[in-house]
Motif scaffolding. Sequence first.
Motif, mmCIF file in Angstrom:
data_model
loop_
_atom_site.group_PDB
_atom_site.id
_atom_site.type_symbol
_atom_site.label_atom_id
_atom_site.label_comp_id
_atom_site.label_asym_id
_atom_site.label_seq_id
_atom_site.Cartn_x
_atom_site.Cartn_y
_atom_site.Cartn_z
ATOM 1 N N GLN A 26 0.838 -1.206 0.000
ATOM 2 C CA GLN A 26 0.000 0.000 0.000
ATOM 3 C C GLN A 26 0.872 1.255 0.000
ATOM 4 O OE1 GLN A 26 -2.517 -0.820 3.521
ATOM 5 N NE2 GLN A 26 -4.228 -0.101 2.277
ATOM 6 N N ALA A 27 1.893 1.263 0.843
ATOM 7 C CA ALA A 27 2.782 2.430 0.946
ATOM 8 C C ALA A 27 3.568 2.638 -0.349
ATOM 9 C CB ALA A 27 3.728 2.268 2.128
ATOM 10 N N LEU A 29 2.684 1.772 -3.365
ATOM 11 C CA LEU A 29 1.759 2.234 -4.396
ATOM 12 C C LEU A 29 1.381 3.694 -4.193
ATOM 13 C CD1 LEU A 29 -0.567 -0.899 -4.590
ATOM 14 C CD2 LEU A 29 1.168 -0.191 -6.268
ATOM 15 N N LYS A 30 1.257 4.089 -2.950
ATOM 16 C CA LYS A 30 0.908 5.472 -2.640
ATOM 17 C C LYS A 30 2.027 6.436 -3.030
ATOM 18 C CE LYS A 30 -1.142 8.053 1.159
ATOM 19 N NZ LYS A 30 -1.542 7.994 2.565
ATOM 20 N N ASP A 31 3.270 5.936 -3.042
ATOM 21 C CA ASP A 31 4.431 6.767 -3.374
ATOM 22 C C ASP A 31 4.758 6.803 -4.864
ATOM 23 O OD1 ASP A 31 4.814 7.547 -0.777
ATOM 24 O OD2 ASP A 31 6.338 6.043 -0.336
ATOM 25 N N PRO A 35 -0.097 8.349 -7.687
ATOM 26 C CA PRO A 35 -0.403 7.489 -6.538
ATOM 27 C C PRO A 35 -1.579 6.545 -6.796
ATOM 28 C CG PRO A 35 -0.084 9.757 -5.840
ATOM 29 C CD PRO A 35 -0.141 9.768 -7.347
ATOM 30 N N VAL A 36 -1.392 5.312 -6.358
ATOM 31 C CA VAL A 36 -2.451 4.304 -6.448
ATOM 32 C C VAL A 36 -2.841 3.960 -5.018
ATOM 33 C CG1 VAL A 36 -3.042 1.971 -7.185
ATOM 34 C CG2 VAL A 36 -1.542 3.387 -8.617
ATOM 35 N N ILE A 37 -4.110 4.143 -4.715
ATOM 36 C CA ILE A 37 -4.606 3.884 -3.363
ATOM 37 C C ILE A 37 -5.449 2.608 -3.401
ATOM 38 C CG2 ILE A 37 -5.921 4.803 -1.414
ATOM 39 C CD1 ILE A 37 -3.419 6.487 -2.245
ATOM 40 N N ASP A 40 -7.599 -0.941 2.777
ATOM 41 C CA ASP A 40 -6.984 -1.801 3.775
ATOM 42 C C ASP A 40 -7.447 -3.237 3.571
ATOM 43 O OD1 ASP A 40 -5.709 0.361 4.891
ATOM 44 O OD2 ASP A 40 -7.184 0.628 6.494
ATOM 45 N N SER A 56 -8.863 -4.814 -5.852
ATOM 46 C CA SER A 56 -8.113 -3.565 -6.038
ATOM 47 C C SER A 56 -6.637 -3.853 -6.284
ATOM 48 C CB SER A 56 -8.261 -2.676 -4.803
ATOM 49 O OG SER A 56 -9.601 -2.290 -4.638
ATOM 50 N N GLU A 67 1.966 4.217 -15.284
ATOM 51 C CA GLU A 67 2.904 4.957 -14.440
ATOM 52 C C GLU A 67 4.135 5.373 -15.238
ATOM 53 O OE1 GLU A 67 2.771 6.010 -11.266
ATOM 54 O OE2 GLU A 67 0.819 5.104 -10.839
ATOM 55 N N TYR A 77 6.532 -4.532 -10.147
ATOM 56 C CA TYR A 77 5.241 -4.338 -9.468
ATOM 57 C C TYR A 77 4.253 -5.442 -9.843
ATOM 58 C CZ TYR A 77 5.935 0.201 -7.212
ATOM 59 O OH TYR A 77 6.348 1.212 -6.386
#
Length: 129
Positions: A26-27, A29-31, A35-37, A40, A56, A67, A77
């Motif tokens: 998650q982290a 992808l967010k960076d 950003p991909v969110i 949880d 997801s 990207e 990835y």
Amino acid sequence: MTDHDNYRERLLTLMEGLVGAYVYIQALLKDLPIPVIIPDFEPVDDEDGPRTALLSLNRVRQLIEDEPIADTTQRAYEHLVLDWLTAYELLVITRLAGPAPWRLDAAEFSLNRVVTWIEVIEEDDSDES
């Protein structure tokens, strides 16, 4: 300790590693530049949460193509996601079908590959900086 206790302890350890890896993914992808969110993995009040998280995460394999990152990083990835999903599936099957050392070995192998892909991605990120 009995074999059953060893199996149970190993399964719990692998499940914890799986969830921890998801949070790390998650982290990562967010960076990304775009950003991909993803939601949880452990839902608070929604039984459908794991399904949504899994779908997801699978969608990431398509989104990563857009990207602005190196092709090798995109492939890393994609492999990261596939190896995480493989470990997840194996652990679910293990919980449903019962102890089988090859399932736990294969899940552990997939999680080790997840760690390797994370290292590749982080190395590629530092090379691009």
